[in-house]
Design a protein around this motif. Structure first.
Motif: not given
Length: 262
Positions: A24, A96, A105
């Motif tokens: 990330l 992301a 996520w």
């Protein structure tokens, strides 16, 4: 909240299976640029490392009581923020690599808190109780009704039958025993080897059987005076009619004597 750094670092790198891992982009606090970091989610703790091969995390975010919100800024593509209700709590902004990763996520982080897990457990317990209740009700419907047993006597018996044939009385006796005395014959069905019972009287061969059955010895008859049934007072009165006439004659004589005395 105070955490032991060594315990947290060991938990982040131990062999326990993680809930989710991946790269990330994390926005820095001082430097507002996004930095690529390796993230590991375990329970309600989100660890991030500088590189994937790093042995210790550079930070951890405790997700208890947090909310995950999407960023609407056009300059921050696939970005989302982790926020807390506290006034002084800071928000963590991340992004992301694509839309699918962002959705995955956000979903995983929203379900990481113990409060959410507690709600899930309560819902599962409620569903389990409903299933068990339905199973019990279906078993009660399908279970056959118990029939009460019929009450029978302590012993079963068949009453004896008596028949008067030619001045003879026939009735049950001990198994295998039959006798005839003073004009009375007692008989009872006897069992044969093939399981079939057939009645027979001790008078020679039994019907249905080839062997000759001998009766037990007959007890001696009671002897009377003279070996006959005559009255000792008036001989020749063995028959009932003779005895009746004899006593009637005596009564007639006594009546004549009484009338003469009058």
């Amino acid at each position: 909240m105070k955490l032991n750094e060594r315990s947290v670092a060991h938990y982040a790198t131990c062999n326990s299976p993680p809930d989710k891992t991946g790269f990330l982009f994390k926005k820095g606090e001082r430097n507002t640029a996004y930095h690529r970091r390796w993230f590991i989610l375990k329970g309600n703790m989100l660890f991030y490392f500088e590189e994937r091969e790093s042995r210790e995390p550079i930070g951890v975010i405790v997700l208890e009581g947090c909310t995950v919100e999407l960023c609407e800024s056009e300059s921050e593509e696939f970005a989302f923020a982790i926020k807390f209700d506290c006034v002084k709590a800071k928000a963590y902004k991340m992004a992301a690599e694509n839309q699918a990763a962002m959705e995955s996520w956000v979903k995983a982080l929203s379900r990481a808190s113990f409060d959410y897990m507690r709600l899930v457990v309560k819902e599962l317990e409620r569903q389990l109780e409903e299933v068990q209740e339905e199973a019990r009700s279906s078993q009660a419907k399908s279970k056959p009704k118990k029939h009460q047993p019929q009450v029978q006597g302590a012993a079963s018996f068949q009453p004896a039958t008596f028949s008067l044939q030619n001045a003879a009385i026939t009735g049950p006796s001990q198994e295998g025993v039959s006798s005839r005395e003073n004009g009375v014959s007692w008989s009872k069905p006897t069992s044969v080897p093939n399981g079939v019972s057939e009645g027979c009287v001790w008078e020679g061969d039994c019907s249905g059987r080839g062997d000759v059955v001998k009766p037990p010895p007959v007890p001696p008859r009671r002897k009377t005076n003279g070996g006959s049934l005559d009255s000792p007072v008036s001989p020749g009165t063995g028959c009932f009619s003779k005895l009746h006439n004899w006593y009637g004659k005596e009564v007639a004589e006594l009546r004549i004597e009484w009338l003469q005395s009058q």
